[in-house]
Scaffold this active site. Structure first.
Site, PDB file in Angstrom:
ATOM      1  N   HIS A 203      18.779  34.861  42.428  1.00 32.63           N
ATOM      2  CA  HIS A 203      17.471  34.533  41.832  1.00 32.63           C
ATOM      3  C   HIS A 203      16.924  33.210  42.385  1.00 32.63           C
ATOM      4  O   HIS A 203      16.159  32.511  41.717  1.00 32.63           O
ATOM      5  CB  HIS A 203      17.558  34.450  40.303  1.00 32.63           C
ATOM      6  CG  HIS A 203      18.051  35.704  39.658  1.00 32.63           C
ATOM      7  ND1 HIS A 203      17.217  36.719  39.269  1.00 32.63           N
ATOM      8  CD2 HIS A 203      19.312  36.113  39.354  1.00 32.63           C
ATOM      9  CE1 HIS A 203      17.927  37.703  38.732  1.00 32.63           C
ATOM     10  NE2 HIS A 203      19.206  37.371  38.776  1.00 32.63           N
ATOM     11  N   SER A 333       4.284  21.588  65.208  1.00 38.85           N
ATOM     12  CA  SER A 333       2.992  21.253  64.599  1.00 38.85           C
ATOM     13  C   SER A 333       2.104  20.537  65.602  1.00 38.85           C
ATOM     14  O   SER A 333       2.584  19.766  66.442  1.00 38.85           O
ATOM     15  CB  SER A 333       3.198  20.360  63.374  1.00 38.85           C
ATOM     16  OG  SER A 333       1.960  19.891  62.876  1.00 38.85           O
ATOM     17  N   LYS A 339       7.991  17.753  64.121  1.00 37.78           N
ATOM     18  CA  LYS A 339       8.252  18.904  63.247  1.00 37.78           C
ATOM     19  C   LYS A 339       8.761  20.084  64.071  1.00 37.78           C
ATOM     20  O   LYS A 339       8.241  20.393  65.143  1.00 37.78           O
ATOM     21  CB  LYS A 339       6.983  19.296  62.503  1.00 37.78           C
ATOM     22  CG  LYS A 339       7.214  20.191  61.298  1.00 37.78           C
ATOM     23  CD  LYS A 339       5.917  20.326  60.505  1.00 37.78           C
ATOM     24  CE  LYS A 339       6.170  20.991  59.154  1.00 37.78           C
ATOM     25  NZ  LYS A 339       6.570  22.382  59.312  1.00 37.78           N
ATOM     26  N   GLU A 346      10.214  33.641  61.766  1.00 38.99           N
ATOM     27  CA  GLU A 346       8.876  34.048  61.346  1.00 38.99           C
ATOM     28  C   GLU A 346       8.391  35.249  62.154  1.00 38.99           C
ATOM     29  O   GLU A 346       7.799  36.189  61.601  1.00 38.99           O
ATOM     30  CB  GLU A 346       7.909  32.872  61.497  1.00 38.99           C
ATOM     31  CG  GLU A 346       8.165  31.750  60.508  1.00 38.99           C
ATOM     32  CD  GLU A 346       7.486  30.451  60.875  1.00 38.99           C
ATOM     33  OE1 GLU A 346       7.625  29.485  60.106  1.00 38.99           O
ATOM     34  OE2 GLU A 346       6.833  30.387  61.938  1.00 38.99           O
TER      35      GLU A 346
END
Length: 488
Positions: A203, A333, A339, A346
């Site tokens: 969860h 980025s 970053k 993805e």
């Protein structure tokens, strides 16, 4: 029967400019002289100029093999002149190997049977074969697209046959090897980290411990199981419609033609191909393709689970879980210096979503069979081949550019274990569920360690240290991963 050797020295391409006249049952039409296609292909380009979606080239290459098999069978039975057959076979080989890919310009959105694409192949092969025999093109050709290339065939049996061959080749040579290679790379890391204890999560909340290896073994097993189901689904498309011609009765095809073509295709491709037991089902339905698409969706589901878990576990580096260190492939980025993002994961999630969506289209199309033909074949083959291709590709890039370079942040892993409140689960059999729950709530609300809260509620420190040992709470990870453990 030996065939005379076709002239292999002629260049591929007509070398002409301007237009030439081609004819079909509708009359005469001009086509670009530098191309091999004929009248029906040209009409289709005019009548079905819908979007930018071209019929997959893999289908045409498979069609080349189908037409080659048919020509060989017809020649061996004496129904096709050996010289014509030899030229047709050579032209088909060029189609199959991709040398004539530019000759297949048609859109996916055409006749639902794929007639335009079948005739595109027939016309290209006929003109190229005629050229090989030193004949002309179009009205001057000596090989006919219908009478010779399409002999004893129909779109209604050759298009589904080409669909099956194309899908089998794509999945066998592309998708399955890449999925299994990704599973193997994940399994390598599972065994490497078999004994590294980490905190489990259910969860999205802290749960009891397991090892990193056990967690990764779950992803490996999912992918291997999905690959196995995909491989099993291919049995449904090893049966071929060839020989059924228009409606499954085999009109205009000699007895045994379907069996002979299937056997020849098996010989040419190395695939376990056989003639369909029931040609009416083979041509009136798309059930086999629906089954393969569903199996591809199963791979996508397993892939998405693994990729998403990797994304979560690599979140951070300072304000997330950051148990995994992903390879730094490119800047993440355009505005935030330094970053790095989980881009391979993805991409895998996006591919998985695309495959799931395409499977929905295939399932809906499969339900559109009417009487003796399902006329949703072009959209089905486009989506199945696309799903198979991008799944294989993304499994390859995810493995190569991410999984094989992933490392553990062992400090983060250990810290999460040390801070977890769910280690209290080990105390429950000794002190009862309610008292164990009280210890967890006390530690959480007061910001203390689990050990401090337990001692504060009367648990002996020595008992706590003996019972609440994460390493004893993970079962037998080396057994789970099939490893020997000389220390146990």
């Amino acid at each position: 029967m030996p065939f005379p050797k076709a002239d292999h020295d002629l260049p591929i391409g007509t070398g002409a400019t301007g237009t030439r006249a081609e004819t079909d049952a509708m009359g005469e039409i001009d086509v670009p002289a530098e191309h091999y296609w004929g009248a029906q292909t040209q009409r289709a380009l005019q009548h079905f100029a819908i979007g930018d979606d071209r019929m997959p080239v893999a289908l045409y290459r498979a069609y080349g093999i189908v037409k080659q098999a048919a020509a060989l069978v017809n020649a061996e039975a004496g129904r096709l002149d050996p010289n014509l057959a030899a030229a047709i076979v050579h032209a088909c080989e060029e189609v199959a190997e991709g040398s004539l890919d530019d000759e297949f310009p048609l859109y996916v959105w055409q006749s639902g049977s794929g007639t335009q694409s079948n005739m595109n192949v027939n016309e290209v092969v006929a003109n190229r074969a005629s050229q090989l025999l030193a004949g002309g093109l179009g009205r001057d050709r000596i090989v006919h697209p219908n009478d010779h290339v399409n002999l004893a065939q129909s779109t209604n049996d050759t298009f589904p046959t080409a669909m099956h061959v194309a899908t089998l080749l794509e999945v066998r040579d592309g998708t399955l090897p890449q999925v299994l290679a990704l599973a193997a790379a994940i399994g390598d890391r599972a065994r490497r980290w078999a004994d590294v204890v980490k905190i489990g999560r259910t969860h999205l909340q802290d749960a009891t411990p397991l090892t990193v290896g056990q967690e990764w073994s779950g992803w490996e097993a999912q992918l291997r199981d999905a690959a196995s189901r995909l491989e099993q689904s291919l049995d449904a498309i090893c049966e071929l419609a060839a020989g059924g011609t228009a409606v499954g009765t085999g009109i205009n095809a000699p007895d045994g033609f379907g069996e002979a073509v299937a056997a020849k295709l098996a010989e040419l491709t190395g695939l376990p191909l056989v003639t369909a037991r029931n040609k009416f089902a083979a041509q009136g339905s798309l059930d086999g393709m629906v089954a393969v698409s569903a199996a591809l969706r199963g791979v996508a589901v397993a892939l998405m689970k693994a990729a998403n878990d990797m994304r979560w576990l690599s979140s951070g580096p300072r304000a997330g879980l950051h148990e995994l260190r992903l390879p730094e492939n490119e800047p993440g980025s355009s505005i935030m210096p330094g970053k790095v993002n989980p881009t391979q994961q993805e991409a895998a999630v996006m591919v998985a979503l695309q495959v799931i969506g395409e499977d929905s289209i295939v399932a809906a199309a499969g339900a559109q069979g009417n009487f003796e033909l399902n006329t949703m074949r072009p959209i089905v083959i486009q989506n199945v081949l696309h799903s198979a291709r991008i799944l294989g590709d993304v499994c390859g890039t995810l493995r190569l550019h991410s999984v094989e370079g992933i490392e553990l942040d062992r400090e983060a892993v250990a810290e999460h274990v040390d801070r977890s409140l769910m280690l209290v689960t080990a105390l429950s059999p000794h002190i009862g569920y309610d008292k164990a729950a009280a210890i967890a709530h006390k530690a959480d609300h007061e910001g203390t360690t689990l050990r401090e809260a337990a001692i504060g509620l009367g648990v002996d420190a020595a008992d706590f240290d003996r019972i609440v040992d994460p390493a004893t709470m993970v079962g037998d990870p080396r057994r789970d991963l099939g490893l020997e453990d000389p220390g146990r």
